[in-house]
Write a protein that holds these residues in place. Sequence first.
Motif, PDB file in Angstrom:
ATOM      1  N   GLU A 299       0.892  -1.255  -0.132  1.00  0.00           N
ATOM      2  CA  GLU A 299      -0.214  -0.018   0.043  1.00  0.00           C
ATOM      3  C   GLU A 299       0.740   1.113  -0.130  1.00  0.00           C
ATOM      4  OE1 GLU A 299      -3.881   1.623  -0.465  1.00  0.00           O
ATOM      5  OE2 GLU A 299      -3.116  -0.576  -0.326  1.00  0.00           O
ATOM      6  N   TYR A 300       2.025   1.237   0.710  1.00  0.00           N
ATOM      7  CA  TYR A 300       2.994   2.275   0.618  1.00  0.00           C
ATOM      8  C   TYR A 300       4.322   1.900   0.322  1.00  0.00           C
ATOM      9  CZ  TYR A 300      -0.654   3.364   4.186  1.00  0.00           C
ATOM     10  OH  TYR A 300      -1.861   3.402   4.715  1.00  0.00           O
ATOM     11  N   PRO A 301       4.272   1.876  -1.274  1.00  0.00           N
ATOM     12  CA  PRO A 301       5.599   1.336  -1.758  1.00  0.00           C
ATOM     13  C   PRO A 301       7.067   1.773  -1.568  1.00  0.00           C
ATOM     14  CG  PRO A 301       4.292   2.113  -3.455  1.00  0.00           C
ATOM     15  CD  PRO A 301       3.279   2.324  -2.057  1.00  0.00           C
ATOM     16  N   ASN A 302       6.667   2.952  -1.125  1.00  0.00           N
ATOM     17  CA  ASN A 302       8.119   3.871  -0.811  1.00  0.00           C
ATOM     18  C   ASN A 302       8.427   3.830   0.595  1.00  0.00           C
ATOM     19  OD1 ASN A 302       8.240   4.994  -3.610  1.00  0.00           O
ATOM     20  ND2 ASN A 302       6.362   6.254  -3.120  1.00  0.00           N
ATOM     21  N   MET A 303       7.777   3.044   1.584  1.00  0.00           N
ATOM     22  CA  MET A 303       8.032   3.165   2.824  1.00  0.00           C
ATOM     23  C   MET A 303       9.038   2.282   3.254  1.00  0.00           C
ATOM     24  SD  MET A 303       5.193   3.255   5.563  1.00  0.00           S
ATOM     25  CE  MET A 303       4.535   4.788   5.209  1.00  0.00           C
ATOM     26  N   PHE A 304       9.005   0.867   3.027  1.00  0.00           N
ATOM     27  CA  PHE A 304       9.979  -0.163   3.352  1.00  0.00           C
ATOM     28  C   PHE A 304      10.620  -0.853   2.361  1.00  0.00           C
ATOM     29  CE2 PHE A 304       6.103  -0.173   5.863  1.00  0.00           C
ATOM     30  CZ  PHE A 304       6.649   0.110   7.104  1.00  0.00           C
ATOM     31  N   ASP A 305      11.933  -1.067   2.714  1.00  0.00           N
ATOM     32  CA  ASP A 305      13.008  -1.708   1.749  1.00  0.00           C
ATOM     33  C   ASP A 305      13.135  -3.358   2.107  1.00  0.00           C
ATOM     34  OD1 ASP A 305      14.117  -1.036  -0.690  1.00  0.00           O
ATOM     35  OD2 ASP A 305      15.520   0.292   0.072  1.00  0.00           O
ATOM     36  N   TYR A 306      12.515  -3.425   3.184  1.00  0.00           N
ATOM     37  CA  TYR A 306      12.923  -4.877   3.689  1.00  0.00           C
ATOM     38  C   TYR A 306      11.388  -5.215   4.300  1.00  0.00           C
ATOM     39  CZ  TYR A 306      17.782  -3.635   3.731  1.00  0.00           C
ATOM     40  OH  TYR A 306      18.903  -3.112   3.703  1.00  0.00           O
ATOM     41  N   VAL A 307      10.951  -6.311   3.829  1.00  0.00           N
ATOM     42  CA  VAL A 307       9.587  -6.996   4.007  1.00  0.00           C
ATOM     43  C   VAL A 307       9.809  -8.667   4.452  1.00  0.00           C
ATOM     44  CG1 VAL A 307       7.300  -7.505   3.376  1.00  0.00           C
ATOM     45  CG2 VAL A 307       8.505  -5.467   2.503  1.00  0.00           C
ATOM     46  N   GLY A 308       9.357  -9.007   5.784  1.00  0.00           N
ATOM     47  CA  GLY A 308       9.291 -10.215   6.198  1.00  0.00           C
ATOM     48  C   GLY A 308       7.797 -10.794   6.313  1.00  0.00           C
ATOM     49  N   LEU A 309       7.507 -11.999   5.686  1.00  0.00           N
ATOM     50  CA  LEU A 309       6.173 -12.479   5.775  1.00  0.00           C
ATOM     51  C   LEU A 309       6.459 -13.895   6.623  1.00  0.00           C
ATOM     52  CD1 LEU A 309       4.747 -12.013   2.487  1.00  0.00           C
ATOM     53  CD2 LEU A 309       4.848 -10.417   4.306  1.00  0.00           C
ATOM     54  N   PHE A 310       6.115 -13.845   7.884  1.00  0.00           N
ATOM     55  CA  PHE A 310       6.409 -15.292   8.852  1.00  0.00           C
ATOM     56  C   PHE A 310       4.840 -15.949   8.875  1.00  0.00           C
ATOM     57  CE2 PHE A 310       9.586 -12.739  11.434  1.00  0.00           C
ATOM     58  CZ  PHE A 310      10.256 -12.367  10.335  1.00  0.00           C
ATOM     59  N   SER A 311       4.695 -17.028   8.207  1.00  0.00           N
ATOM     60  CA  SER A 311       3.467 -17.649   8.244  1.00  0.00           C
ATOM     61  C   SER A 311       2.396 -16.996   7.735  1.00  0.00           C
ATOM     62  CB  SER A 311       3.306 -18.465   9.644  1.00  0.00           C
ATOM     63  OG  SER A 311       4.464 -19.432   9.836  1.00  0.00           O
ATOM     64  N   ALA A 312       2.372 -16.017   6.902  1.00  0.00           N
ATOM     65  CA  ALA A 312       1.430 -15.012   6.930  1.00  0.00           C
ATOM     66  C   ALA A 312       0.214 -15.320   6.201  1.00  0.00           C
ATOM     67  CB  ALA A 312       2.132 -14.124   5.834  1.00  0.00           C
ATOM     68  N   ALA A 313      -0.856 -15.103   6.649  1.00  0.00           N
ATOM     69  CA  ALA A 313      -2.366 -14.961   5.796  1.00  0.00           C
ATOM     70  C   ALA A 313      -2.023 -13.976   4.835  1.00  0.00           C
ATOM     71  CB  ALA A 313      -3.394 -14.504   6.816  1.00  0.00           C
ATOM     72  N   ILE A 314      -2.550 -14.403   3.595  1.00  0.00           N
ATOM     73  CA  ILE A 314      -2.376 -13.501   2.298  1.00  0.00           C
ATOM     74  C   ILE A 314      -3.647 -13.032   1.891  1.00  0.00           C
ATOM     75  CG2 ILE A 314      -1.713 -13.865  -0.140  1.00  0.00           C
ATOM     76  CD1 ILE A 314       0.413 -14.776   1.940  1.00  0.00           C
ATOM     77  N   ILE A 315      -4.908 -13.649   1.600  1.00  0.00           N
ATOM     78  CA  ILE A 315      -6.058 -12.923   1.095  1.00  0.00           C
ATOM     79  C   ILE A 315      -7.029 -12.418   2.161  1.00  0.00           C
ATOM     80  CG2 ILE A 315      -7.627 -13.293  -0.725  1.00  0.00           C
ATOM     81  CD1 ILE A 315      -4.785 -13.159  -1.835  1.00  0.00           C
ATOM     82  N   PRO A 316      -7.764 -11.454   2.014  1.00  0.00           N
ATOM     83  CA  PRO A 316      -8.659 -11.217   2.871  1.00  0.00           C
ATOM     84  C   PRO A 316      -9.874 -12.282   2.853  1.00  0.00           C
ATOM     85  CG  PRO A 316      -8.854  -9.356   1.278  1.00  0.00           C
ATOM     86  CD  PRO A 316      -7.554 -10.362   0.742  1.00  0.00           C
ATOM     87  N   ASN A 317     -10.709 -12.125   3.684  1.00  0.00           N
ATOM     88  CA  ASN A 317     -12.036 -12.904   3.839  1.00  0.00           C
ATOM     89  C   ASN A 317     -12.851 -12.720   2.722  1.00  0.00           C
ATOM     90  OD1 ASN A 317     -15.058 -13.272   4.749  1.00  0.00           O
ATOM     91  ND2 ASN A 317     -13.779 -14.559   6.144  1.00  0.00           N
ATOM     92  N   ASP A 318     -13.663 -13.299   2.252  1.00  0.00           N
ATOM     93  CA  ASP A 318     -14.647 -12.940   1.050  1.00  0.00           C
ATOM     94  C   ASP A 318     -15.770 -11.784   1.346  1.00  0.00           C
ATOM     95  OD1 ASP A 318     -13.549 -14.947  -0.743  1.00  0.00           O
ATOM     96  OD2 ASP A 318     -15.073 -16.388  -0.428  1.00  0.00           O
ATOM     97  N   LYS A 319     -15.997 -11.756   2.495  1.00  0.00           N
ATOM     98  CA  LYS A 319     -16.840 -10.437   3.095  1.00  0.00           C
ATOM     99  C   LYS A 319     -16.239  -9.379   3.336  1.00  0.00           C
ATOM    100  CE  LYS A 319     -19.602 -14.085   5.614  1.00  0.00           C
ATOM    101  NZ  LYS A 319     -20.262 -14.336   6.691  1.00  0.00           N
ATOM    102  N   VAL A 320     -14.882  -9.077   3.131  1.00  0.00           N
ATOM    103  CA  VAL A 320     -14.013  -7.827   3.501  1.00  0.00           C
ATOM    104  C   VAL A 320     -14.484  -7.019   2.215  1.00  0.00           C
ATOM    105  CG1 VAL A 320     -11.908  -6.760   3.713  1.00  0.00           C
ATOM    106  CG2 VAL A 320     -12.692  -8.874   5.235  1.00  0.00           C
TER     107      VAL A 320
END
Length: 399
Positions: A299-320
Amino acid sequence: MKKTSLSILLALISWVAFAQQSLWGGQNIVSPEIHPDNRVTFRFFAPKAVKVQVTGDFLPPQKVESQYGKMDVPGVADLKEGEKGVWEYTTPEPLSSELYNYTFIVDGLKNVIDPNNVYVSRDVASLFNIFIIKGGCGDLYSVNKVPHGSVTQRWYNSPLLGYDRRITIYTPAGYETSGKRYPVLYLLHGMGGDEEAWITLGRTVQIMDNLIAEGKAKPMIVVMPNGNVDQEAAPGESSLGLVKPNMQLPRTMEGTMEATFPDIIKFVESNYRVEKKKSSRAIAGLSMGGYHSLHISKEYPNMFDYVGLFSAAIIPNDKVDSPIYKNMEEKLAKQFAKAPKLYWIAIGKTDFLYKANQDYRAMLDQHKYPYIYRESEGGHIWRNWRIYLSEFAPMLFQK
């Protein structure tokens, strides 16, 4: 008169004995006892019990069905009753170096805390005892004779939410006197957690102190917010009082956390000596925190140069239905066009989110977006997340 004096004396002795019993816990029992060969004995005093068991992550996991499919849960072992009502269980094999948790089950009553072990952690609404086996990664999770950083729990105002919220911040050893500016890792917890989770369950302070002292990680500030936007702070630490922790909170993973995250950045960069640039910011999180890290960073592509996804949920619920999650591939294209220095994905082989991560990686591969992938044994557990942090942190801010 002598009888009265004797009665008073006996009453006084009885009171002193009771006070001492209360002071020292009332039981002269060692539990857990870590033997020289790293086998461990658990003991529990229950002279009237019919069955006593121990459960914890030192035992082989069991598979259970859940709303997310099959999940690993800690195994169970029976204690054997010995003399004077003390039940015992000794692990048949030595345990490897690690931080472990456990509780007892007494006549079917689960989550019974060991009264002889004062070291207790909370995970959402569950309490359990912990112990550490040294000689490996357990050393990394221990307090060692190294320079120590500081931990503060600050309150910041979120104009977008309209109230103050508590945040936990680690500053490395020497921060107070160095005059230097530091890079920042924003470290996010999972569903049901709070701003205390990474400190208590994740051993963040011990991990960072030890990595920095060994020269394996650059000195950095670690910011641990509360990812539940309907909470001012952890349960018992807000104006709501001593409420019971709850995983099913309003406004969970529906876009508000991502939309209000700049409030946290603004507070940190206004109150701490930090390097205010993309190459000096990292974001990572576990489970729900991995989900937030994924969507905040795109969402903020200019904010972070390092990203870590640990056992991440990925896609929002269908109702969101939130603009945060719309046009995901388009936003990822903008993020990767700006060439983040590190995009790191890690998950256990038996994690219930494994398939979601597999599908996400296939999409990244299709677009030839670079990332590093780390696959470990085990499932959706803190043991993995502590390891991921200890591997991710040394890769930060090195380029």
